[in-house]
Write a protein that holds these residues in place. Structure first.
Motif, PDB file in Angstrom:
ATOM      1  N   LYS A 233       0.835  -1.209   0.000  1.00  0.00           N
ATOM      2  CA  LYS A 233       0.000   0.000   0.000  1.00  0.00           C
ATOM      3  C   LYS A 233       0.869   1.258   0.000  1.00  0.00           C
ATOM      4  CE  LYS A 233      -3.969   2.053   2.266  1.00  0.00           C
ATOM      5  NZ  LYS A 233      -4.751   2.130   3.497  1.00  0.00           N
ATOM      6  N   LYS A 234       1.902   1.220   0.838  1.00  0.00           N
ATOM      7  CA  LYS A 234       2.858   2.334   0.921  1.00  0.00           C
ATOM      8  C   LYS A 234       3.494   2.617  -0.443  1.00  0.00           C
ATOM      9  CE  LYS A 234       6.674   1.284   3.162  1.00  0.00           C
ATOM     10  NZ  LYS A 234       7.456   0.671   4.244  1.00  0.00           N
ATOM     11  N   LYS A 235       3.616   1.576  -1.262  1.00  0.00           N
ATOM     12  CA  LYS A 235       4.247   1.705  -2.582  1.00  0.00           C
ATOM     13  C   LYS A 235       3.227   1.968  -3.699  1.00  0.00           C
ATOM     14  CE  LYS A 235       8.284   1.028  -1.022  1.00  0.00           C
ATOM     15  NZ  LYS A 235       9.218   2.168  -1.084  1.00  0.00           N
ATOM     16  N   GLY A 236       1.933   2.075  -3.320  1.00  0.00           N
ATOM     17  CA  GLY A 236       0.895   2.318  -4.327  1.00  0.00           C
ATOM     18  C   GLY A 236       0.368   1.051  -4.981  1.00  0.00           C
ATOM     19  N   PHE A 237       0.655  -0.085  -4.373  1.00  0.00           N
ATOM     20  CA  PHE A 237       0.235  -1.369  -4.943  1.00  0.00           C
ATOM     21  C   PHE A 237      -0.686  -2.124  -3.980  1.00  0.00           C
ATOM     22  CE2 PHE A 237       3.849  -0.362  -7.543  1.00  0.00           C
ATOM     23  CZ  PHE A 237       3.654  -1.024  -8.753  1.00  0.00           C
ATOM     24  N   GLU A 238      -1.343  -3.148  -4.521  1.00  0.00           N
ATOM     25  CA  GLU A 238      -2.150  -4.034  -3.673  1.00  0.00           C
ATOM     26  C   GLU A 238      -2.114  -5.442  -4.262  1.00  0.00           C
ATOM     27  OE1 GLU A 238      -6.257  -2.746  -3.750  1.00  0.00           O
ATOM     28  OE2 GLU A 238      -6.314  -2.755  -5.939  1.00  0.00           O
ATOM     29  N   ILE A 239      -2.484  -6.409  -3.414  1.00  0.00           N
ATOM     30  CA  ILE A 239      -2.580  -7.790  -3.890  1.00  0.00           C
ATOM     31  C   ILE A 239      -3.935  -7.930  -4.557  1.00  0.00           C
ATOM     32  CG2 ILE A 239      -2.623 -10.228  -3.213  1.00  0.00           C
ATOM     33  CD1 ILE A 239      -0.933  -9.429  -0.743  1.00  0.00           C
ATOM     34  N   SER A 240      -3.932  -8.330  -5.860  1.00  0.00           N
ATOM     35  CA  SER A 240      -5.211  -8.415  -6.551  1.00  0.00           C
ATOM     36  C   SER A 240      -5.673  -9.846  -6.790  1.00  0.00           C
ATOM     37  CB  SER A 240      -5.161  -7.651  -7.880  1.00  0.00           C
ATOM     38  OG  SER A 240      -4.008  -8.003  -8.611  1.00  0.00           O
ATOM     39  N   HIS A 241      -4.756 -10.799  -6.664  1.00  0.00           N
ATOM     40  CA  HIS A 241      -5.167 -12.197  -6.835  1.00  0.00           C
ATOM     41  C   HIS A 241      -4.113 -13.126  -6.227  1.00  0.00           C
ATOM     42  CE1 HIS A 241      -7.315 -15.588  -8.399  1.00  0.00           C
ATOM     43  NE2 HIS A 241      -6.277 -16.006  -9.089  1.00  0.00           N
ATOM     44  N   LEU A 242      -4.545 -14.320  -5.853  1.00  0.00           N
ATOM     45  CA  LEU A 242      -3.632 -15.331  -5.296  1.00  0.00           C
ATOM     46  C   LEU A 242      -3.938 -16.679  -5.909  1.00  0.00           C
ATOM     47  CD1 LEU A 242      -4.067 -14.440  -1.507  1.00  0.00           C
ATOM     48  CD2 LEU A 242      -1.964 -14.133  -2.811  1.00  0.00           C
ATOM     49  N   ASP A 243      -2.877 -17.427  -6.225  1.00  0.00           N
ATOM     50  CA  ASP A 243      -3.039 -18.837  -6.592  1.00  0.00           C
ATOM     51  C   ASP A 243      -2.182 -19.639  -5.620  1.00  0.00           C
ATOM     52  OD1 ASP A 243      -4.371 -18.432  -9.224  1.00  0.00           O
ATOM     53  OD2 ASP A 243      -2.434 -17.582  -9.809  1.00  0.00           O
ATOM     54  N   GLU A 244      -2.719 -20.771  -5.180  1.00  0.00           N
ATOM     55  CA  GLU A 244      -1.878 -21.694  -4.414  1.00  0.00           C
ATOM     56  C   GLU A 244      -1.303 -22.705  -5.386  1.00  0.00           C
ATOM     57  OE1 GLU A 244      -2.891 -22.628  -0.146  1.00  0.00           O
ATOM     58  OE2 GLU A 244      -4.881 -22.230  -0.981  1.00  0.00           O
ATOM     59  N   VAL A 245       0.004 -22.905  -5.339  1.00  0.00           N
ATOM     60  CA  VAL A 245       0.644 -23.834  -6.271  1.00  0.00           C
ATOM     61  C   VAL A 245       1.481 -24.852  -5.516  1.00  0.00           C
ATOM     62  CG1 VAL A 245       0.655 -22.445  -8.365  1.00  0.00           C
ATOM     63  CG2 VAL A 245       2.411 -22.069  -6.657  1.00  0.00           C
ATOM     64  N   LYS A 246       1.710 -25.989  -6.184  1.00  0.00           N
ATOM     65  CA  LYS A 246       2.298 -27.122  -5.479  1.00  0.00           C
ATOM     66  C   LYS A 246       3.801 -27.281  -5.632  1.00  0.00           C
ATOM     67  CE  LYS A 246      -1.387 -30.482  -4.848  1.00  0.00           C
ATOM     68  NZ  LYS A 246      -2.125 -31.481  -5.615  1.00  0.00           N
ATOM     69  N   ILE A 247       4.492 -26.278  -6.136  1.00  0.00           N
ATOM     70  CA  ILE A 247       5.934 -26.455  -6.320  1.00  0.00           C
ATOM     71  C   ILE A 247       6.672 -26.205  -5.003  1.00  0.00           C
ATOM     72  CG2 ILE A 247       6.445 -24.057  -6.981  1.00  0.00           C
ATOM     73  CD1 ILE A 247       7.905 -26.890  -8.986  1.00  0.00           C
ATOM     74  N   HIS A 248       7.857 -26.798  -4.837  1.00  0.00           N
ATOM     75  CA  HIS A 248       8.697 -26.603  -3.657  1.00  0.00           C
ATOM     76  C   HIS A 248       7.930 -26.831  -2.359  1.00  0.00           C
ATOM     77  CE1 HIS A 248      11.877 -25.337  -6.212  1.00  0.00           C
ATOM     78  NE2 HIS A 248      11.232 -24.278  -6.646  1.00  0.00           N
ATOM     79  N   GLY A 249       7.056 -27.821  -2.341  1.00  0.00           N
ATOM     80  CA  GLY A 249       6.366 -28.152  -1.109  1.00  0.00           C
ATOM     81  C   GLY A 249       5.166 -27.277  -0.812  1.00  0.00           C
ATOM     82  N   GLY A 250       4.858 -26.312  -1.657  1.00  0.00           N
ATOM     83  CA  GLY A 250       3.675 -25.481  -1.431  1.00  0.00           C
ATOM     84  C   GLY A 250       4.009 -24.006  -1.494  1.00  0.00           C
TER      85      GLY A 250
END
Ligand code: ZN
Length: 408
Positions: A233-250
């Protein structure tokens, strides 16, 4: 060098796990240098009192960590390759990328992820600090700039290649010390409505599946979502989406865009809320994890010593960076493991950093009549076990160290 919190600059951080002093985990030692002293650095994990970000409080100079003979080449497994391909495919589809769109990958390694974008028709550029690795990428047809991201490279790349519609970073965000600078460079390079997509091991998986061996000097931050929100937020950005993926144990794939460009998908709020609800940042949770790490070490050493006492011959299979944390922290020595095997040609013939165990080939498991193989790249265990049929047919067994040491 000791640092303040990487996200909020607070000086107050509380240590909860000490993995001792260790050499950099990718510094596989050449035979002629075995007698030279190698430098050990503290490997301690702290949590920021203010924003709760989990991180290392000691930074090893990247010039030392990522030197010219840095041996990490991604994509040595099929699972790795198919992971990167589906990563590229899902991003092209979600953001409807076309031939005019530029995708820049930071820490692009030999270009496996970018190859997936290139085959789908976008423009690509890799940025990677290791000249030998970048040369392999170039020979694979992936244009690659040799540079550390976050050190002024964005302006240069913008001049020569223009803005990027997508910037990716797979297993690189957590490796960079100055995250403020990273976000400034991302802001410089990203096109309007551009997206910065990072793939990071998720702190929750680290705790839930006891992945403490993924803690090493290159890996400065252990990502959870809650502390990132005010930082972006401080940088003018936000998280807009998330995917959970199975590489490197999660891992988590975090889509970051300028505030207001995209409506965040519901999963973002859900996952942030669940971190708070489950108390993953609470001191008690952190200390509980540290206790379990010590128990894992004691159990593994006991298992290995019991097998040795029975006259069994043991070697390691696969030599990823995280395997070095495990060997060094648990005190597994060359008396315990006769050698470790590896597919990566750059490591074969060298010795594991700290424990000085020779790195050999999978075939040596048979010729040396090994009974038990300690599987260090446990995240690829199905593929590795499948690829060693002769070892299995001879009665060879595998020791899986994580989450609890056990034999299969
Ligand atoms: Zn903080």
């Amino acid at each position: 060098m000791k640092v303040n919190c990487r996200l909020c600059d607070s000086k107050k951080m509380t240590q909860f796990l000490d993995l001792g002093h260790q050499p950099p985990s990718d510094q596989f030692v050449r035979a002629e240098r075995l007698d030279n002293n190698i430098t050990y650095y503290p490997l301690r994990v702290v949590s920021c009192d203010q924003c709760k970000f989990v991180q290392l409080d000691h930074v090893v100079d990247p010039e030392i960590l990522y030197q010219d003979d840095y041996p990490y080449v991604s994509s040595t497994t099929n699972a790795g390759r198919s992971h990167f391909d589906s990563f590229a495919g899902s991003v092209v589809e979600k953001y409807k990328l076309s031939k005019d769109d530029m995708v820049i990958d930071i820490g692009s390694n030999v270009g496996v992820l970018l190859d997936g974008f290139k085959r789908r028709g976008t423009k690509v550029l890799g940025i990677d600090p290791a000249p030998n690795i970048a040369a392999i990428a170039e020979s694979n047809g992936i244009p690659t700039k040799v540079a550390f991201f976050g050190h002024g490279v964005a302006d240069m790349v913008k001049e020569t290649h223009g803005h990027a519609k997508v910037i990716t970073g797979s297993n690189v965000f957590a490796h960079i010390n100055d995250l403020n600078k990273v976000m400034e460079e991302v802001d410089t390079l990203l096109d309007e409505k551009g997206v910065f997509i990072i793939e990071v091991p998720y702190l929750r998986h680290l705790f839930d599946f006891m992945e403490y061996d993924t803690i090493y000097h290159e890996h400065l931050s252990y990502i959870s979502l809650m502390p990132l929100v005010p930082f972006f937020k401080k940088k003018g950005f936000e998280i807009s989406h998330l995917d959970e993926v199975k590489i490197h144990g999660g891992s988590l794939r975090i889509h970051i865009s300028r505030i207001g460009d995209y409506t965040p998908t519901p999963i973002v709020e859900e996952m942030i809320t669940s971190e708070e609800r489950d108390g993953i940042h609470e001191q008690e949770n952190l200390e509980n994890f540290a206790r379990k790490v010590k128990k894992n070490r004691d159990d593994l050493i006991k298992l290995i010593h019991n097998l040795k006492a029975d006259g069994k011959r043991i070697a390691g299979v696969s030599a990823p960076a995280k395997g070095m944390t495990l060997l060094n922290y648990c005190g597994v020595s060359k008396d315990d493991l006769e050698f470790v095997t590896e597919k990566c040609e750059l490591k074969i013939g060298r010795f594991t950093p700290g424990s000085n165990i020779p790195v050999m080939r999978d075939e040596d498991l048979i010729s040396h009549e090994i009974d038990y193989a300690l599987l260090l790249a446990w995240n690829f265990k199905d593929e590795i076990i499948k690829n060693l049929p002769e070892f299995r047919e001879r009665g060879g067994k595998f020791i899986i160290p994580i989450p609890e040491p056990h034999i299969v």
